[in-house]
Design an enzyme around this catalytic site. Structure first.
Site, PDB file in Angstrom:
ATOM      1  CB  SER A   1     -20.535  70.150  36.230  1.00  0.00           C
ATOM      2  OG  SER A   1     -19.212  69.544  36.520  1.00  0.00           O
ATOM      3  CD  GLN A   2     -18.479  64.536  39.509  1.00  0.00           C
ATOM      4  OE1 GLN A   2     -19.214  64.131  40.109  1.00  0.00           O
ATOM      5  NE2 GLN A   2     -17.148  64.844  39.710  1.00  0.00           N
TER       6      GLN A   2
ATOM      7  CG  ASP B   1     -10.357  68.418  40.447  1.00  0.00           C
ATOM      8  OD1 ASP B   1     -11.134  68.601  41.741  1.00  0.00           O
ATOM      9  OD2 ASP B   1     -10.970  67.590  39.865  1.00  0.00           O
TER      10      ASP B   1
END
Length: 430
Positions: free
Chosen positions: A165-166, A309
């Site tokens: 998504s970065q 994460d």
């Protein structure tokens, strides 16, 4: 440096959660993109956030800081003409700044970590920048990468969200500054939608207007906007805290963590729900989590894309659960600092865990009796792997030696200090 993790039956005490890395890097960037002076209170101090500080300073931001805050005078739409930027091993910082570097004539991102970030692909963002008229030189999508920008246009942009998504977040930071309005369409799937929500939250706080579809697959971004200079307060970090909470869950414990908001938009706050599903005794109120672990956990199934994460810490807890756990929709873990499925599970097996992998799944056959340990394992230069392997070591029968554990500083430099404060028996070794 390596760390030796010696089995520790009990943890006890209180700590303040470290500040969020994700929010800190985003606040640093929007402050740099503002014209005027912004203040960020309680910023995270880690290799990733330090990389963002270093790079925005190189691009022309003026930074002053003390123990409590950072004051940043931004460069707005006009970053300095720099020839090189060093993002260290910070993937998100690289990708966000690849987009911002499109406002510069010629910037090369150097490759200081060929065995980690240097192996990660960035093709989807490179392709999207090309649609804006930006020329990019690269090594098969990898570092070193040179951005030849200057005056990117807006317009219609398509970007894949199936790897990270970065790439989308990077475009969302850049496009409000362009002369034309932009329309962004996300192709395929979008991983880690929760993290895009964090980007949109920060952009809104910075005075930027973006129209987003409910499924976060289409965006309309008016051009010619200006970032506003603001005051920001960084919340506590769930991704790093996930490992502390997992450590408390697998031991006999009474551990309290402060500064973890119940209504945070961090997807990794799901660690609280996961531990509850695993029947770990805990409370969460007024920003404080208290875990009174008894070392007994139940297996579960969980969609890991909701809390990318925190998955490795969840898996570490599941190693000691009663039954078989399954973490699915986690393929994007393969494209991090290391392959967080194959590499991580190989190390867990060395320690005595019973784990299996699929392309996008991790399956854990729990061993409530514990694992053997007594081996040296490789953390693959990955901060999340280091933290999760430490959780396993606390419950092993014999000590674990984790190679290159100093790389935990990428996101959580105080991790081992915090564990020691709770009574964990860990020691640095040369």
């Amino acid at each position: 440096m390596d760390v030796r993790v010696i089995p520790t039956p009990k943890l006890h005490g209180e700590i303040q959660a470290l500040s969020s890395k994700n929010y800190t890097t985003r606040y640093l960037l929007v402050a740099a993109l503002a014209e005027g002076t912004s203040t960020i209170y309680y910023p995270a101090h880690s290799e990733d956030s330090d990389a963002m500080r270093r790079c925005i300073r190189d691009l022309g931001a003026v930074i002053e800081e003390d123990d409590e805050k950072i004051v940043i005078t931004g460069f707005g739409r006009s970053p300095k003409d720099v020839k090189e930027l060093d993002v260290g091993n910070a993937g998100a910082v690289l990708r966000f700044l690849m987009a911002i570097a499109a406002l510069c004539p010629d910037v090369t991102f150097i490759n200081r970590y060929p065995d980690s970030l240097g192996k990660r692909p960035h093709d989807d963002l490179i392709d999207a920048l090309g649609q804006l008229g930006v020329e990019v030189d690269h090594d098969n999508g990898r570092l070193p990468i040179t951005i030849r920008g200057g005056k990117p246009s807006g317009g219609k942009i398509c970007v894949s969200g199936s790897v990270s998504s970065q790439y989308l977040s990077a475009l969302l930071f850049l496009t409000p500054l362009l002369e034309q309005d932009s329309e962004i369409e996300v192709l395929n799937d979008l991983k880690s939608k929760v993290v895009v929500g964090q980007t949109l939250e920060v952009l809104e706080q910075a005075g930027i207007i973006i129209e987003a579809s409910e499924d976060l697959m289409h965006f309309r971004v008016p051009g010619r906007q200006r970032y506003e200079a603001k005051k920001y307060v960084v919340q506590g970090d769930y991704p790093g805290s996930a490992a502390i909470l997992a450590a408390a869950a697998v031991t006999n414990s009474d551990v309290t963590l402060h500064r973890l908001e119940e209504k945070s938009k961090q997807g990794e706050r799901a660690i609280v729900d996961v531990l509850r599903m695993m029947e770990v005794p805990l409370t969460h109120e007024n920003g404080t989590i208290r875990v009174q672990g008894n070392g007994k956990l139940k297996a579960l199934e969980f969609d890991g894309d909701k809390a990318t994460d925190a998955v490795l810490a969840m898996v570490a807890a599941a190693v000691f659960a009663d039954g078989t756990s399954r973490f699915y929709d986690v393929e994007n873990l393969r494209y991090k600092e290391c392959d967080r499925i194959t590499d991580y599970l190989n190390e867990l097996r060395k320690a005595g865990a019973n784990v299996e992998e699929r392309q996008s799944e991790i399956i854990v056959h729990g061993r409530p009796e514990g694992v053997e340990g007594g081996v040296e394992i490789n953390a693959h230069y990955d901060h999340r792997v280091i933290m999760a392997l430490t959780v396993v070591g606390l419950r092993a029968k014999q000590p674990l030696r984790i190679r290159d554990a100093h790389h935990v500083a990428k996101s959580y430099p105080q991790y081992f200090d915090h564990l020691k404060a709770l009574g964990a028996n860990v020691e640095w070794i040369e």
